[in-house]
Write an enzyme that holds these catalytic residues in place. Structure first.
Site, PDB file in Angstrom:
ATOM      1  N   HIS A  53      -2.041  21.832 -39.028  1.00  0.00           N
ATOM      2  CA  HIS A  53      -2.302  21.125 -37.773  1.00  0.00           C
ATOM      3  C   HIS A  53      -0.989  20.656 -37.181  1.00  0.00           C
ATOM      4  O   HIS A  53      -0.079  20.279 -37.918  1.00  0.00           O
ATOM      5  CB  HIS A  53      -3.224  19.920 -38.007  1.00  0.00           C
ATOM      6  CG  HIS A  53      -3.868  19.449 -36.758  1.00  0.00           C
ATOM      7  ND1 HIS A  53      -3.256  18.552 -35.915  1.00  0.00           N
ATOM      8  CD2 HIS A  53      -5.031  19.795 -36.158  1.00  0.00           C
ATOM      9  CE1 HIS A  53      -4.038  18.357 -34.870  1.00  0.00           C
ATOM     10  NE2 HIS A  53      -5.117  19.108 -34.992  1.00  0.00           N
ATOM     11  N   ASP A  71     -11.816  22.739 -38.906  1.00  0.00           N
ATOM     12  CA  ASP A  71     -12.462  24.049 -38.801  1.00  0.00           C
ATOM     13  C   ASP A  71     -12.756  24.670 -40.155  1.00  0.00           C
ATOM     14  O   ASP A  71     -13.502  25.634 -40.259  1.00  0.00           O
ATOM     15  CB  ASP A  71     -11.583  25.001 -37.979  1.00  0.00           C
ATOM     16  CG  ASP A  71     -11.502  24.553 -36.540  1.00  0.00           C
ATOM     17  OD1 ASP A  71     -12.546  24.186 -35.988  1.00  0.00           O
ATOM     18  OD2 ASP A  71     -10.398  24.546 -35.974  1.00  0.00           O
TER      19      ASP A  71
HETATM   20  N1  CMC Z   1      -1.204  29.571 -42.885  1.00  0.00           N
HETATM   21  C1  CMC Z   1       0.056  29.907 -43.305  1.00  0.00           C
HETATM   22  N2  CMC Z   1       1.186  29.358 -42.804  1.00  0.00           N
HETATM   23  C2  CMC Z   1       1.045  28.441 -41.844  1.00  0.00           C
HETATM   24  C3  CMC Z   1      -0.220  28.031 -41.365  1.00  0.00           C
HETATM   25  C4  CMC Z   1      -1.358  28.628 -41.934  1.00  0.00           C
HETATM   26  N3  CMC Z   1      -2.591  28.285 -41.503  1.00  0.00           N
HETATM   27  N4  CMC Z   1      -0.056  27.095 -40.394  1.00  0.00           N
HETATM   28  C5  CMC Z   1       1.254  26.921 -40.261  1.00  0.00           C
HETATM   29  N5  CMC Z   1       1.934  27.722 -41.144  1.00  0.00           N
HETATM   30  C6  CMC Z   1       3.382  27.764 -41.335  1.00  0.00           C
HETATM   31  C7  CMC Z   1       4.051  28.510 -40.197  1.00  0.00           C
HETATM   32  O1  CMC Z   1       4.215  29.881 -40.512  1.00  0.00           O
HETATM   33  C8  CMC Z   1       5.372  27.792 -40.081  1.00  0.00           C
HETATM   34  O2  CMC Z   1       6.229  28.281 -41.100  1.00  0.00           O
HETATM   35  P1  CMC Z   1       7.829  28.346 -40.830  1.00  0.00           P
HETATM   36  O3  CMC Z   1       8.267  26.921 -40.628  1.00  0.00           O
HETATM   37  O4  CMC Z   1       8.363  28.936 -42.105  1.00  0.00           O
HETATM   38  O5  CMC Z   1       8.008  29.197 -39.629  1.00  0.00           O
HETATM   39  C9  CMC Z   1       5.032  26.339 -40.433  1.00  0.00           C
HETATM   40  O6  CMC Z   1       3.862  26.425 -41.249  1.00  0.00           O
HETATM   41  C10 CMC Z   1       4.747  25.465 -39.218  1.00  0.00           C
HETATM   42  O7  CMC Z   1       3.744  26.128 -38.424  1.00  0.00           O
HETATM   43  P2  CMC Z   1       3.728  26.153 -36.835  1.00  0.00           P
HETATM   44  O8  CMC Z   1       2.960  27.342 -36.384  1.00  0.00           O
HETATM   45  O9  CMC Z   1       5.138  26.003 -36.336  1.00  0.00           O
HETATM   46  O10 CMC Z   1       2.959  24.804 -36.545  1.00  0.00           O
HETATM   47  P3  CMC Z   1       2.203  24.445 -35.211  1.00  0.00           P
HETATM   48  O11 CMC Z   1       2.111  22.969 -35.179  1.00  0.00           O
HETATM   49  O12 CMC Z   1       2.817  25.127 -34.048  1.00  0.00           O
HETATM   50  O13 CMC Z   1       0.739  25.096 -35.413  1.00  0.00           O
HETATM   51  C11 CMC Z   1      -1.527  25.426 -35.985  1.00  0.00           C
HETATM   52  C12 CMC Z   1      -0.385  24.411 -35.809  1.00  0.00           C
HETATM   53  C13 CMC Z   1      -2.842  24.664 -36.192  1.00  0.00           C
HETATM   54  C14 CMC Z   1      -1.658  26.297 -34.738  1.00  0.00           C
HETATM   55  C15 CMC Z   1      -1.230  26.305 -37.226  1.00  0.00           C
HETATM   56  O14 CMC Z   1      -1.160  25.501 -38.387  1.00  0.00           O
HETATM   57  C16 CMC Z   1      -2.234  27.431 -37.409  1.00  0.00           C
HETATM   58  O15 CMC Z   1      -2.093  28.495 -36.810  1.00  0.00           O
HETATM   59  N6  CMC Z   1      -3.315  27.211 -38.242  1.00  0.00           N
HETATM   60  C17 CMC Z   1      -4.372  28.185 -38.397  1.00  0.00           C
HETATM   61  C18 CMC Z   1      -5.333  28.090 -37.221  1.00  0.00           C
HETATM   62  C19 CMC Z   1      -6.213  26.854 -37.283  1.00  0.00           C
HETATM   63  O16 CMC Z   1      -6.794  26.533 -38.312  1.00  0.00           O
HETATM   64  N7  CMC Z   1      -6.339  26.169 -36.144  1.00  0.00           N
HETATM   65  C20 CMC Z   1      -7.200  25.003 -35.991  1.00  0.00           C
HETATM   66  C21 CMC Z   1      -6.438  23.738 -35.741  1.00  0.00           C
HETATM   67  S1  CMC Z   1      -7.469  22.256 -35.900  1.00  0.00           S
HETATM   68  C22 CMC Z   1      -8.679  22.346 -34.675  1.00  0.00           C
HETATM   69  C23 CMC Z   1      -8.192  22.657 -33.312  1.00  0.00           C
HETATM   70  O17 CMC Z   1      -7.125  22.222 -32.881  1.00  0.00           O
HETATM   71  O18 CMC Z   1      -8.934  23.318 -32.570  1.00  0.00           O
END
Ligand code: CMC
Length: 431
Positions: A308, A366
């Site tokens: 998140h 989720d």
């Molecule tokens: N699985 C594997 N690696 C992950 C994941 C994951 N689910 N989420 C983040 N990472 C890694 C990502 O690769 C990055 O690594 P690095 O620093 O080495 O590049 C690091 O963690 C930080 O991730 P980010 O993408 O920069 O973080 P963000 O704040 O931009 O993204 C997120 C947050 C929720 C989009 C992301 O964690 C994600 O894609 N999660 C899976 C989708 C999901 O479950 N979404 C629902 C969110 S909660 C309800 C809602 O908002 O609707």
């Protein structure tokens, strides 16, 4: 927002600029950079808004470090255990918990708006039966502006109020109609003697041919899912609603824009994607393979339902839902469901894995909602529409707050341009 008289200094090209600092009631201080471009001729750069407050708000507060979510100051776990969705809607919309009389009046107003214009039934019939219910939802909610002309004038507070009530009242009806349409069953009219969640289950699962009894435990679980998704401050879809609304667009168009944004798998679409992932994993022995894929930088696969932007400790909504999942699955006698076994094992494996620990990746809302919804009988394609109908009150509360704010101006970000500078057009023969 308190003007603390504190300032930050920015040194740039031999000049010093004073940036006022605002203190919120809780949370980090905020630097006011509104005059920066006018004074210093520079923009700030923050793709994804990781450090930027886009507005001030009094509705919802999240402390990502503590795993805290407050609506108008009330912790989400208290609301989920003691309140119900329509009361939370009142709280989000009007700022305070209602008295018994206020709640009764609000519930009456919402239930009197649960039916949709009969002509809308024909509008639905223009969609293909295999349309994703989110596609139908985006279209039908946008089309509400064509059906409810008397609540599209955003400058009239009464029309704004009517639009808010209509959206909260009709979204369950529209989501249920999208579902019924996709499975070829007749639309089921709302029943105003049922509460909000029970009525939604009735519209989704009853058929004219026989009696349908809504199980109160399932209705309570449904209601809890609605509460847990009701608002989440300036997330992507809410910011989309605010940006769309900043141009003066009507509320139905703005909420349709929010629904479109919610659909993506990084946001509300994650509940569908998560369940599909659990099905793809299929059995606990395949978990290590998927954990390795999630960690592989060269593989786009991510563990859906994990991570998140704001929560870096725990998602308090997931904590409530995990408990709810156990209750619902036990009630339905599916506590040994293989999908749940995979989910529980996956959670444990990830929580003990160095990669997930280091990056502070925890199960989010989720991760569990899909398991509950699947057990209740919803197909995966309905998961995100259910998120959308729950979040409608959050979108509309933030929309109302924004329109009433005298500082409201059109949202218009700047950019860091890295393209070509001006050059002369070349005729096609010379390229
Ligand atoms: N699985 C594997 N690696 C992950 C994941 C994951 N689910 N989420 C983040 N990472 C890694 C990502 O690769 C990055 O690594 P690095 O620093 O080495 O590049 C690091 O963690 C930080 O991730 P980010 O993408 O920069 O973080 P963000 O704040 O931009 O993204 C997120 C947050 C929720 C989009 C992301 O964690 C994600 O894609 N999660 C899976 C989708 C999901 O479950 N979404 C629902 C969110 S909660 C309800 C809602 O908002 O609707």
């Amino acid at each position: 927002m308190t003007d603390t008289k504190k300032t930050a200094q920015l040194s740039l090209n031999g000049e010093t600029y004073e940036l006022p600092i605002f203190s919120p009631t809780t949370g980090p201080d905020v630097l006011d950079i509104r005059k920066l471009y006018g004074q210093a001729g520079v923009f700030t750069y923050d793709p994804g808004f990781t450090s930027t407050a886009s507005c001030d708000s009094t509705i919802t507060y999240i402390d990502g470090g503590k795993g805290e979510l407050l609506h108008r100051g009330y912790p989400i776990d208290q609301l989920a255990s003691k309140s119900h969705h329509l009361e939370v809607c009142y709280l989000l919309l009007y700022g305070e918990l209602p008295t018994a009389a206020q709640l009764e009046d609000f519930e009456t107003r919402v239930t009197r708006h649960t039916m949709v214009h009969e002509q809308m039934h024909n509008f639905f019939r223009g969609f293909r039966r295999d349309a994703h219910p989110m596609a139908t939802l985006v279209g039908v909610v946008g089309a509400m502006s064509a059906f409810y002309h008397d609540s599209t004038d955003i400058n009239d507070p009464w029309q704004r109020e009517v639009a808010a009530i209509r959206l909260i009242a009709k979204l369950p009806t529209i989501a249920a109609m999208a579902y019924k349409y996709s499975i070829g069953q007749p639309f089921v009219y709302p029943r105003n003697d049922l509460d909000y969640a029970a009525n939604f289950l009735h519209m989704c699962f009853s058929v004219p041919a026989e009696e349908y009894h809504v199980d109160p435990i399932l209705a309570r679980a449904m209601d809890r899912i609605f509460i847990l998704h009701a608002d989440h401050e300036q997330n992507a879809s809410t910011s989309t609603v605010r940006l769309a609304s900043s141009s003066g667009a009507n509320p139905f168009a703005c909420i349709a824009a929010g629904i479109a944004c919610l659909w993506g798998p990084a946001h509300g679409g994650a509940n569908q994607a998560c369940l599909e992932m659990l099905k793809e994993i299929g059995s606990v022995d395949r978990i290590p393979e998927f954990i390795e894929r999630a960690k592989d930088k060269n593989d786009p696969f991510r563990l859906m339902g994990f991570g998140h932007r704001v929560y870096k400790n725990t998602d308090p909504r997931a904590t409530v839902l995990k408990q709810s999942a156990d209750e619902v699955l036990e009630l339905l006698g599916v506590e040994n469901n293989p999908l749940l076994q995979v989910a529980k094992e996956l959670e444990q494996t990830a929580l003990n894995d160095e990669y997930f620990i280091e990056k502070k990746l925890f199960p989010n809302v989720d991760f569990y909602s899909g398991i509950i919804l699947e057990a209740m009988g919803f197909p995966t394609s309905m998961f995100t529409p259910i998120f959308a109908l729950s979040r409608t009150v959050g979108w509309i509360s933030q929309w109302k707050e924004m329109i009433a704010d005298p500082q409201n101006k059109i949202g218009r970000p700047r950019q860091l341009y890295l393209g070509e500078t001006a050059r002369d057009y070349i005729d096609i023969e010379s390229r």
